[in-house]
Design an enzyme around this catalytic site. Structure first.
Site, PDB file in Angstrom:
ATOM      1  N   GLU A  33      46.411  74.695 -58.773  1.00  0.00           N
ATOM      2  CA  GLU A  33      46.713  73.396 -58.170  1.00  0.00           C
ATOM      3  C   GLU A  33      48.186  73.359 -57.764  1.00  0.00           C
ATOM      4  O   GLU A  33      49.061  73.723 -58.533  1.00  0.00           O
ATOM      5  CB  GLU A  33      46.389  72.282 -59.187  1.00  0.00           C
ATOM      6  CG  GLU A  33      46.975  70.918 -58.890  1.00  0.00           C
ATOM      7  CD  GLU A  33      46.526  70.310 -57.550  1.00  0.00           C
ATOM      8  OE1 GLU A  33      45.330  70.354 -57.255  1.00  0.00           O
ATOM      9  OE2 GLU A  33      47.403  69.799 -56.824  1.00  0.00           O
ATOM     10  N   GLN A  34      48.436  72.825 -56.548  1.00  0.00           N
ATOM     11  CA  GLN A  34      49.821  72.793 -56.055  1.00  0.00           C
ATOM     12  C   GLN A  34      50.696  71.782 -56.794  1.00  0.00           C
ATOM     13  O   GLN A  34      51.904  71.989 -56.928  1.00  0.00           O
ATOM     14  CB  GLN A  34      49.839  72.509 -54.559  1.00  0.00           C
ATOM     15  CG  GLN A  34      49.339  71.119 -54.181  1.00  0.00           C
ATOM     16  CD  GLN A  34      49.362  70.863 -52.676  1.00  0.00           C
ATOM     17  OE1 GLN A  34      49.760  71.729 -51.910  1.00  0.00           O
ATOM     18  NE2 GLN A  34      48.928  69.691 -52.264  1.00  0.00           N
ATOM     19  N   ARG A 107      39.529  56.176 -60.849  1.00  0.00           N
ATOM     20  CA  ARG A 107      39.582  57.579 -60.409  1.00  0.00           C
ATOM     21  C   ARG A 107      40.306  58.450 -61.443  1.00  0.00           C
ATOM     22  O   ARG A 107      39.910  59.583 -61.705  1.00  0.00           O
ATOM     23  CB  ARG A 107      40.295  57.631 -59.067  1.00  0.00           C
ATOM     24  CG  ARG A 107      40.201  58.922 -58.326  1.00  0.00           C
ATOM     25  CD  ARG A 107      40.825  58.731 -56.962  1.00  0.00           C
ATOM     26  NE  ARG A 107      39.865  58.208 -56.030  1.00  0.00           N
ATOM     27  CZ  ARG A 107      39.139  58.969 -55.215  1.00  0.00           C
ATOM     28  NH1 ARG A 107      39.284  60.269 -55.206  1.00  0.00           N
ATOM     29  NH2 ARG A 107      38.272  58.440 -54.391  1.00  0.00           N
ATOM     30  N   TYR A 213      35.820  45.550 -56.836  1.00  0.00           N
ATOM     31  CA  TYR A 213      35.009  45.696 -58.052  1.00  0.00           C
ATOM     32  C   TYR A 213      35.879  45.955 -59.278  1.00  0.00           C
ATOM     33  O   TYR A 213      37.031  46.370 -59.166  1.00  0.00           O
ATOM     34  CB  TYR A 213      33.925  46.779 -57.909  1.00  0.00           C
ATOM     35  CG  TYR A 213      34.340  48.183 -57.492  1.00  0.00           C
ATOM     36  CD1 TYR A 213      34.913  49.087 -58.383  1.00  0.00           C
ATOM     37  CD2 TYR A 213      34.087  48.635 -56.197  1.00  0.00           C
ATOM     38  CE1 TYR A 213      35.222  50.389 -58.008  1.00  0.00           C
ATOM     39  CE2 TYR A 213      34.404  49.940 -55.800  1.00  0.00           C
ATOM     40  CZ  TYR A 213      34.967  50.811 -56.715  1.00  0.00           C
ATOM     41  OH  TYR A 213      35.269  52.102 -56.331  1.00  0.00           O
ATOM     42  N   ASP A 292      36.068  68.015 -49.725  1.00  0.00           N
ATOM     43  CA  ASP A 292      36.742  67.558 -48.507  1.00  0.00           C
ATOM     44  C   ASP A 292      37.291  68.717 -47.673  1.00  0.00           C
ATOM     45  O   ASP A 292      37.514  68.567 -46.477  1.00  0.00           O
ATOM     46  CB  ASP A 292      37.888  66.594 -48.856  1.00  0.00           C
ATOM     47  CG  ASP A 292      37.377  65.173 -49.124  1.00  0.00           C
ATOM     48  OD1 ASP A 292      36.146  64.992 -49.173  1.00  0.00           O
ATOM     49  OD2 ASP A 292      38.210  64.271 -49.271  1.00  0.00           O
TER      50      ASP A 292
HETATM   51  C1  LIG Z   1      40.251  55.402 -49.994  1.00  0.00           C
HETATM   52  C2  LIG Z   1      39.147  56.359 -50.466  1.00  0.00           C
HETATM   53  C3  LIG Z   1      38.129  55.908 -51.315  1.00  0.00           C
HETATM   54  C4  LIG Z   1      37.094  56.779 -51.726  1.00  0.00           C
HETATM   55  N1  LIG Z   1      36.117  56.316 -52.560  1.00  0.00           N
HETATM   56  C5  LIG Z   1      35.125  57.155 -52.984  1.00  0.00           C
HETATM   57  C6  LIG Z   1      34.118  56.703 -53.900  1.00  0.00           C
HETATM   58  O1  LIG Z   1      34.098  55.530 -54.302  1.00  0.00           O
HETATM   59  N2  LIG Z   1      33.172  57.587 -54.324  1.00  0.00           N
HETATM   60  C7  LIG Z   1      33.178  58.904 -53.889  1.00  0.00           C
HETATM   61  O2  LIG Z   1      32.315  59.679 -54.312  1.00  0.00           O
HETATM   62  N3  LIG Z   1      34.120  59.350 -53.013  1.00  0.00           N
HETATM   63  C8  LIG Z   1      35.079  58.519 -52.567  1.00  0.00           C
HETATM   64  N4  LIG Z   1      36.031  58.965 -51.689  1.00  0.00           N
HETATM   65  C9  LIG Z   1      35.970  60.382 -51.262  1.00  0.00           C
HETATM   66  C10 LIG Z   1      36.478  61.282 -52.389  1.00  0.00           C
HETATM   67  O3  LIG Z   1      37.687  60.732 -52.882  1.00  0.00           O
HETATM   68  C11 LIG Z   1      36.728  62.676 -51.869  1.00  0.00           C
HETATM   69  O4  LIG Z   1      35.571  63.136 -51.217  1.00  0.00           O
HETATM   70  C12 LIG Z   1      37.070  63.600 -53.039  1.00  0.00           C
HETATM   71  O5  LIG Z   1      38.214  63.150 -53.717  1.00  0.00           O
HETATM   72  C13 LIG Z   1      37.300  64.994 -52.508  1.00  0.00           C
HETATM   73  O6  LIG Z   1      37.578  65.854 -53.591  1.00  0.00           O
HETATM   74  P1  LIG Z   1      38.122  67.306 -53.329  1.00  0.00           P
HETATM   75  O7  LIG Z   1      38.259  67.925 -54.674  1.00  0.00           O
HETATM   76  O8  LIG Z   1      37.311  67.996 -52.302  1.00  0.00           O
HETATM   77  O9  LIG Z   1      39.553  67.104 -52.650  1.00  0.00           O
HETATM   78  P2  LIG Z   1      40.852  66.382 -53.223  1.00  0.00           P
HETATM   79  O10 LIG Z   1      40.508  65.359 -54.244  1.00  0.00           O
HETATM   80  O11 LIG Z   1      41.641  65.973 -52.020  1.00  0.00           O
HETATM   81  O12 LIG Z   1      41.627  67.538 -54.000  1.00  0.00           O
HETATM   82  C14 LIG Z   1      42.270  68.571 -53.335  1.00  0.00           C
HETATM   83  C15 LIG Z   1      43.257  69.182 -54.319  1.00  0.00           C
HETATM   84  O13 LIG Z   1      43.740  70.405 -53.774  1.00  0.00           O
HETATM   85  C16 LIG Z   1      45.147  70.472 -53.978  1.00  0.00           C
HETATM   86  N5  LIG Z   1      45.678  71.367 -52.940  1.00  0.00           N
HETATM   87  C17 LIG Z   1      45.768  71.135 -51.610  1.00  0.00           C
HETATM   88  N6  LIG Z   1      46.278  72.213 -50.986  1.00  0.00           N
HETATM   89  C18 LIG Z   1      46.514  73.146 -51.941  1.00  0.00           C
HETATM   90  C19 LIG Z   1      47.022  74.475 -51.906  1.00  0.00           C
HETATM   91  N7  LIG Z   1      47.407  75.070 -50.754  1.00  0.00           N
HETATM   92  N8  LIG Z   1      47.126  75.156 -53.063  1.00  0.00           N
HETATM   93  C20 LIG Z   1      46.730  74.575 -54.262  1.00  0.00           C
HETATM   94  N9  LIG Z   1      46.248  73.306 -54.342  1.00  0.00           N
HETATM   95  C21 LIG Z   1      46.129  72.612 -53.188  1.00  0.00           C
HETATM   96  C22 LIG Z   1      45.609  69.020 -53.841  1.00  0.00           C
HETATM   97  O14 LIG Z   1      46.868  68.796 -54.432  1.00  0.00           O
HETATM   98  C23 LIG Z   1      44.485  68.290 -54.556  1.00  0.00           C
HETATM   99  O15 LIG Z   1      44.706  68.183 -55.942  1.00  0.00           O
HETATM  100  C24 LIG Z   1      37.075  58.131 -51.263  1.00  0.00           C
HETATM  101  C25 LIG Z   1      38.103  58.596 -50.422  1.00  0.00           C
HETATM  102  C26 LIG Z   1      39.129  57.716 -50.013  1.00  0.00           C
HETATM  103  C27 LIG Z   1      40.216  58.235 -49.086  1.00  0.00           C
END
Ligand SMILES: Cc1cc2nc3c(=O)[nH]c(=O)nc-3n(C[C@H](O)[C@H](O)[C@H](O)COP(=O)(O)OP(=O)(O)OC[C@H]3O[C@@H](n4cnc5c(N)ncnc54)[C@H](O)[C@@H]3O)c2cc1C
Length: 318
Positions: A33-34, A107, A213, A292
């Protein structure tokens, strides 16, 4: 035989959930993790019944039941009159039907629960991936900004919507800015000053909405998230702050319950909303994308893009 090793890039929800699952399956896993530390983000998260089944599989159901809110329904109301458009019943009825509860959580609590299911020594903070390379034997080498490097049999890249690994593998087209932004915050319910609000309500305006909520079992914390047009703002960051007075003005024709919540909230974060077009390939060799990094959607699309066609036009625009 040596144990299979998997490196995970990014310790967000996707990376930690994957790491916890692989660890339970006996696979050697390391997460890079960065960020230099985990911060408790002021945001709520809906945890659907299907997601709860995953958390149950990871042994985290008791923790989440104890820390999250169990709403009676997800109510949908007209922004100004408050007329109920449709009330999606959750609570025990949904739990019986789907075999798991529907919860609304903080969260930070979900993130902490997922992190607790991964051995601490397997999470490497301050490790930003700056290079990724597949070796001829299909193992993968990762290099980090701190000068270190590792090799693993496979890599799961869950590095978020602006994924470095995705760019390396499939080229760097930009994520699509939707022209919409979200304000969001979590704050103590005591600030509502005994004003009663619904368990969970989405207030539908013509071109904007707000979802409010509770995120704690004792209703001690309230969360809201908005969605509204603002084409000029493209900062996508969990830490960027917004102007609470601008937010109040943007919702000043909403129902008194919404205005009361906005008047009570002390500060807000502001977030530009991005998505990406679906990709045909998620993987290359022994590297795959997840979460994502692979298929980001706007928060209001929740779990099902295909629902979009069944929604009324106002919901599709929002
Ligand atoms: C306002 C908002 C509300 C939301 N509400 C919901 C909800 O109610 N329910 C739901 O299911 N989803 C919700 N979502 C969607 C959900 O938050 C995302 O789909 C989810 O957090 C994605 O998780 P992830 O692990 O793919 O990415 P992220 O949570 O974005 O994690 C990516 C991680 O990678 C790290 N990283 C990035 N680049 C590098 C690198 N080069 N080297 C090492 N580490 C790196 C980052 O620091 C971060 O920790 C919401 C999104 C938003 C914007």
């Amino acid at each position: 035989m040596t144990k299979l090793s998997v490196a995970i890039v990014g310790a967000g929800m996707g990376g930690l959930a994957t790491a916890a699952a692989l660890h339970r399956a006996g696979i050697g896993v390391n997460v890079y993790e960065q960020a230099s530390k985990f911060t408790r983000l002021g945001a709520g998260i809906q945890i659907g019944c299907n997601a709860m089944k995953v958390l149950r599989g990871l042994g985290l159901e008791p923790l989440m039941r104890a820390s999250a809110f169990y709403p009676r329904s997800w109510n949908n109301r007209e922004y100004d009159t408050g007329e109920v458009r449709f009330d999606m019943i959750f609570g025990e009825q949904a739990e019986q039907r789907y075999g798991a509860p529907y919860l609304l959580g903080h969260r930070g609590d979900l993130h902490a629960a997922l992190a607790s299911a991964v051995p601490a020594e397997a999470i490497h903070l301050d490790h930003r991936v700056v290079d990724i390379e597949q070796n001829p034997d299909r193992s993968v080498k990762l290099a980090f900004a701190n000068g270190s490097a590792v090799e693993a049999d496979a890599v799961v890249a869950s590095d978020g919507v602006h994924s470095f690994v995705r760019d390396q593998l499939f080229g760097g087209d930009d994520a699509n800015f939707t022209g919409r932004i979200a304000y969001r915050t979590v704050f103590p319910a005591a600030l509502l000053n005994v004003y009663a609000i619904g368990d969970c309500t989405k207030w539908w305006g013509p071109d904007r909405h707000i979802v409010i909520y509770y995120v704690k079992p004792d209703r001690s914390e309230v969360y809201f998230v908005t969605s509204q047009p603002e084409p000029g703002f493209t900062v996508e960051s969990w830490s960027a702050m917004g102007d609470v007075n601008e937010l109040r003005t943007a919702y000043d024709d909403f129902h008194p319950e919404v205005r009361h919540v906005l008047a009570a909230c002390p500060a807000v974060h502001k977030w530009a909303l991005f998505d990406r077009d679906p990709q045909t390939n998620w993987s290359q060799g022994n590297i795959t994308l997840l979460g994502d990094a692979c298929h980001p959607m706007t928060p209001y699309m929740a779990q099902a893009r295909r629902w979009r066609s069944k929604m009324p036009p106002c919901c599709r625009a929002a």
